[in-house]
Write an enzyme that holds these catalytic residues in place. Structure first.
Site, short mmCIF file in Angstrom:
data_model
loop_
_atom_site.label_atom_id
_atom_site.label_comp_id
_atom_site.label_asym_id
_atom_site.label_seq_id
_atom_site.Cartn_x
_atom_site.Cartn_y
_atom_site.Cartn_z
N ASP A 76 2.61 2.28 3.55
CA ASP A 76 1.49 3.59 3.38
C ASP A 76 2.44 4.91 3.21
OD1 ASP A 76 -0.88 4.88 3.13
OD2 ASP A 76 -1.40 4.79 5.16
N HIS A 126 -9.30 0.39 0.11
CA HIS A 126 -8.69 1.23 0.85
C HIS A 126 -9.85 2.27 1.53
CE1 HIS A 126 -6.77 5.29 1.57
NE2 HIS A 126 -5.72 4.46 1.78
N GLU A 140 0.99 -1.15 -0.11
CA GLU A 140 0.15 -0.09 0.06
C GLU A 140 0.83 1.15 -0.10
OE1 GLU A 140 -3.00 2.59 2.72
OE2 GLU A 140 -3.12 0.35 2.97
N PHE A 199 1.48 21.42 0.18
CA PHE A 199 1.97 20.27 1.19
C PHE A 199 2.04 18.88 0.69
CE2 PHE A 199 0.70 17.37 4.24
CZ PHE A 199 1.25 17.40 5.05
#
Length: 378
Positions: free
Chosen positions: A336, A205, A56, A77
């Protein structure tokens, strides 16, 4: 939403569709003192050579950043943390942590709620962006899950087949509800049937709740609490995301998806999205009302149709609880990235006290088997 500054983004990043990484660092810091034990150090040294496949691992593109952002500051960001970088920065972080392969997926909610031809075109371009870019440049380091235009299920099934057969994709990843429907809805049977025919998994997800659900469960009447996006974090990585995925899993089981598609393969992340904690309650309380409508006991579907990844939850006690209910043959490593630090998570797993054979299964062998691939040897 009003624009917010850097501090707001750092506080709210996980609530804006970009991952669950901020809590990871807090988790790691809390446990860092225990990681210095002699036994952990010995195990970690023993397993320094473990290869890793990250299952993932998130990316974005300029188009996707614009689609899923709230302001230019937000886009800045996301770029700053490296979400749209698919080159040397990402490869450098993988090398630093010893992550051999990333299986890439578009950050939530991707394009799955974009209707009509626009959604179909966006999904195709996003998938081809990976093929023509990072996969072509770093063929041994990147694989991918397809992005699907799920508002158009037949087209989504076709794009899944095209991406698997032509581009070598490993399956697909979805992000929560699709226009207030989940994958148990009859509309999506063409997608599920195609996944079974291709023998590829679908990764569930998290996604953000529908507006009505958000207003009932997560919104606040006190405006000051929205300044740091508390309500969005609450509905996302702070809690809501994990419940949302687990609800979808239970819906798929109880409403007969796996009886209609017994060979369907589903992956969920974040150490089971709360499943280990709730497992006995789900199986015990849902067993009686489903015994006459399902072909198997409800708990059996978790064993037969699900795989679970460790993404963003480097906590040994949670892994132990997961392995109490789910076979080690069905657990896979994930980080992640870029919302969680690769090296911190590979270092954590190297120190976990499990037999070497089991650690190899989680780190890379289960992924190799499920996806019919090999982790490159450095």
């Amino acid at each position: 939403m009003k624009p917010m500054g850097r501090r707001g983004f750092l506080a709210a990043s996980t609530a804006l569709g970009i991952g669950a990484g901020l809590s990871t660092h807090a988790i790691l810091s809390e446990g860092s003192e225990n990681d210095t034990s002699d036994k952990t150090s010995d195990i970690s040294r023993r397993d320094q050579d473990l290869p890793f496949i990250g299952t993932e691992e998130t990316f974005s593109t300029p188009t996707l950043l614009k689609l899923n952002s709230v302001s230019q500051d937000h886009i800045a960001f996301l770029k700053e943390i490296g979400l749209s970088d698919l080159g040397q920065r990402r490869i450098g972080d993988m090398d630093a942590g010893g992550l051999n392969v990333q299986i890439l997926s578009a950050h939530t909610p991707s394009v799955q709620n974009v209707p009509g031809q626009r959604g179909i075109d966006l999904a195709y371009r996003l998938n081809r962006h990976l093929v023509d870019g990072p996969i072509a440049k770093y063929p041994n380091r990147f694989k991918a899950f397809a992005t699907l235009p799920l508002r158009s299920p037949e087209a989504a099934a076709d794009e899944l087949e095209r991406s698997v057969r032509e581009d070598g994709f490993l399956g697909a990843l979805t992000n929560g509800h699709i226009a207030k429907k989940y994958l148990d809805h009859p509309d999506f049977e063409p997608v599920l049937a195609r996944a079974v025919a291709l023998d590829v998994p679908i990764y569930l997800h998290p996604g953000y709740p529908a507006d009505e659900v958000f207003k009932i469960y997560y919104s606040t009447t006190r405006s000051k609490y929205t300044e740091e996006y508390q309500d969005y974090i609450f509905s996302g990585s702070g809690y809501g995301w994990h419940q949302e995925v687990l609800i979808q899993c239970i819906r798929m089981i109880t409403y007969g998806v796996f009886d209609r598609f017994p060979k369907l393969k589903i992956i969920i992340g974040h150490m089971g999205e709360g499943l280990p904690f709730y497992y006995e309650r789900i199986v015990n309380d849902m067993g009686e009302p489903t015994k006459d409508s399902l072909e198997k006991p409800i708990g059996q579907y978790f064993q037969d149709n699900f795989w679970v990844t460790t993404s963003a939850f480097p906590q040994t006690e949670l892994l132990d609880l997961l392995l109490k209910y789910i076979s080690v043959d069905r657990v896979m490593f994930a980080t992640d990235y870029p919302f969680a630090d690769i090296k911190e998570q590979t270092d954590w797993f190297r120190g976990v006290d499990l037999p070497r054979e089991d650690k190899e299964k989680i780190a890379f062998r289960n992924a190799e088997k499920l996806f019919r691939m090999k982790a490159p040897v450095k």
